[in-house]
Design a protein around this motif. Structure first.
Motif, PDB file in Angstrom:
ATOM      1  N   THR A   2      38.640 129.348 -92.336  1.00  0.00           N
ATOM      2  CA  THR A   2      39.573 129.218 -91.227  1.00  0.00           C
ATOM      3  C   THR A   2      40.832 128.383 -91.680  1.00  0.00           C
ATOM      4  OG1 THR A   2      38.694 127.181 -90.450  1.00  0.00           O
ATOM      5  CG2 THR A   2      37.979 128.945 -89.416  1.00  0.00           C
ATOM      6  N   THR A   3      42.121 128.861 -91.238  1.00  0.00           N
ATOM      7  CA  THR A   3      43.279 128.101 -91.852  1.00  0.00           C
ATOM      8  C   THR A   3      43.409 126.904 -91.076  1.00  0.00           C
ATOM      9  OG1 THR A   3      44.721 129.072 -90.216  1.00  0.00           O
ATOM     10  CG2 THR A   3      44.376 130.051 -92.524  1.00  0.00           C
ATOM     11  N   LYS A   4      44.484 126.097 -91.429  1.00  0.00           N
ATOM     12  CA  LYS A   4      44.838 124.481 -90.678  1.00  0.00           C
ATOM     13  C   LYS A   4      45.144 124.905 -89.148  1.00  0.00           C
ATOM     14  CE  LYS A   4      47.223 120.308 -91.567  1.00  0.00           C
ATOM     15  NZ  LYS A   4      48.008 119.755 -92.442  1.00  0.00           N
ATOM     16  N   ASP A   5      46.115 126.144 -89.141  1.00  0.00           N
ATOM     17  CA  ASP A   5      46.610 126.474 -87.904  1.00  0.00           C
ATOM     18  C   ASP A   5      45.391 126.821 -87.018  1.00  0.00           C
ATOM     19  OD1 ASP A   5      49.403 125.880 -88.605  1.00  0.00           O
ATOM     20  OD2 ASP A   5      49.530 127.893 -89.464  1.00  0.00           O
ATOM     21  N   GLU A   6      44.902 127.555 -87.237  1.00  0.00           N
ATOM     22  CA  GLU A   6      43.544 127.888 -86.564  1.00  0.00           C
ATOM     23  C   GLU A   6      42.792 126.932 -86.033  1.00  0.00           C
ATOM     24  OE1 GLU A   6      41.356 130.767 -89.102  1.00  0.00           O
ATOM     25  OE2 GLU A   6      42.461 132.530 -88.195  1.00  0.00           O
ATOM     26  N   ARG A   7      42.287 125.669 -87.007  1.00  0.00           N
ATOM     27  CA  ARG A   7      41.605 124.667 -86.534  1.00  0.00           C
ATOM     28  C   ARG A   7      42.296 123.890 -85.359  1.00  0.00           C
ATOM     29  NH1 ARG A   7      37.463 121.635 -87.586  1.00  0.00           N
ATOM     30  NH2 ARG A   7      37.933 119.061 -87.972  1.00  0.00           N
ATOM     31  N   LEU A   8      43.680 123.758 -85.616  1.00  0.00           N
ATOM     32  CA  LEU A   8      44.669 123.144 -84.602  1.00  0.00           C
ATOM     33  C   LEU A   8      44.524 123.746 -83.402  1.00  0.00           C
ATOM     34  CD1 LEU A   8      47.485 121.703 -86.656  1.00  0.00           C
ATOM     35  CD2 LEU A   8      45.650 120.235 -85.885  1.00  0.00           C
ATOM     36  N   SER A   9      44.622 124.953 -83.408  1.00  0.00           N
ATOM     37  CA  SER A   9      44.937 125.869 -82.081  1.00  0.00           C
ATOM     38  C   SER A   9      43.593 125.562 -81.445  1.00  0.00           C
ATOM     39  CB  SER A   9      45.072 127.170 -82.550  1.00  0.00           C
ATOM     40  OG  SER A   9      44.845 128.160 -81.418  1.00  0.00           O
TER      41      SER A   9
END
Length: 193
Positions: A2-9
């Motif tokens: 998972t990317t950082k953006d997906e985790r924040l989302s």
């Protein structure tokens, strides 16, 4: 991955979710209160004595001595068949040893044994009852009861004290009626309907 953006989302979407305070499990504890059905079954179990389906009686038994011979033959049993039984010439398919049993234990065992023999197609059985020679009064107690019980059972066609090599007067040969399977097999073999 998972990317950082997906985790924040994901964390943003879950921000208003709260942990459940009670465990998320079903309550499987049995109810401690007795229902009317429980109470009735409990009362019936305590009040009613179990029904004894055993027809064997113990009343008015004639006392027999150790060397008395047991002999019984239902009407219709051929003399040649009875003679072969008396001489121990039939194959013994089942045995029951009553030594060291009380009269009540023997009563249950004999009834159960004869029923099992009929169920499994046994035609000739041997019951070891002992001679009662150790009894101070000289009475063969189990033998006396057995002489009363066996004629009470419809499945017993004949019986006779055994030959010496099978226990002599301390044992008895028992001839049992044919089961339905054996009767049908004989009808087919001999062409009867």
């Amino acid at each position: 991955m998972t990317t950082k953006d997906e985790r924040l989302s994901f964390l943003e979407e879950m921000s208003d979710v709260r942990r459940i305070k009670r465990p998320n499990r079903a309550d499987v504890q049995a109810s401690r209160s007795m229902t009317p059905g429980h109470l009735e079954r409990q009362r019936a179990a305590v009040d009613e004595a179990p029904k004894d389906r055993n027809p064997l009686t113990g009343d008015n038994v004639d006392p027999l001595k150790s060397h008395d011979v047991l002999a019984y033959q239902r009407p219709g049993i051929q003399h040649g068949v009875y003679r072969k039984l008396r001489l121990g010439q039939y194959q013994i398919d089942a045995r029951l040893d009553l030594h060291r049993m009380t009269v009540d234990q023997a009563r249950l065992e004999v009834f159960s044994f004869i029923n099992e023999c009929v169920t499994h197609g046994v035609r000739t059985a041997l019951i070891l009852h002992g001679k009662g020679e150790r009894n101070p009064d000289g009475i063969a107690q189990l033998k006396s009861y057995l002489a009363k019980w066996l004629p009470e059972l419809d499945a017993v066609m004949a019986f006779h004290s055994a030959q010496k090599h099978h226990g002599g007067t301390g044992a008895v040969y028992v001839m049992l009626r044919k089961g339905e399977k054996d009767k049908q097999r004989n009808r087919e073999r001999h062409g009867f309907k």
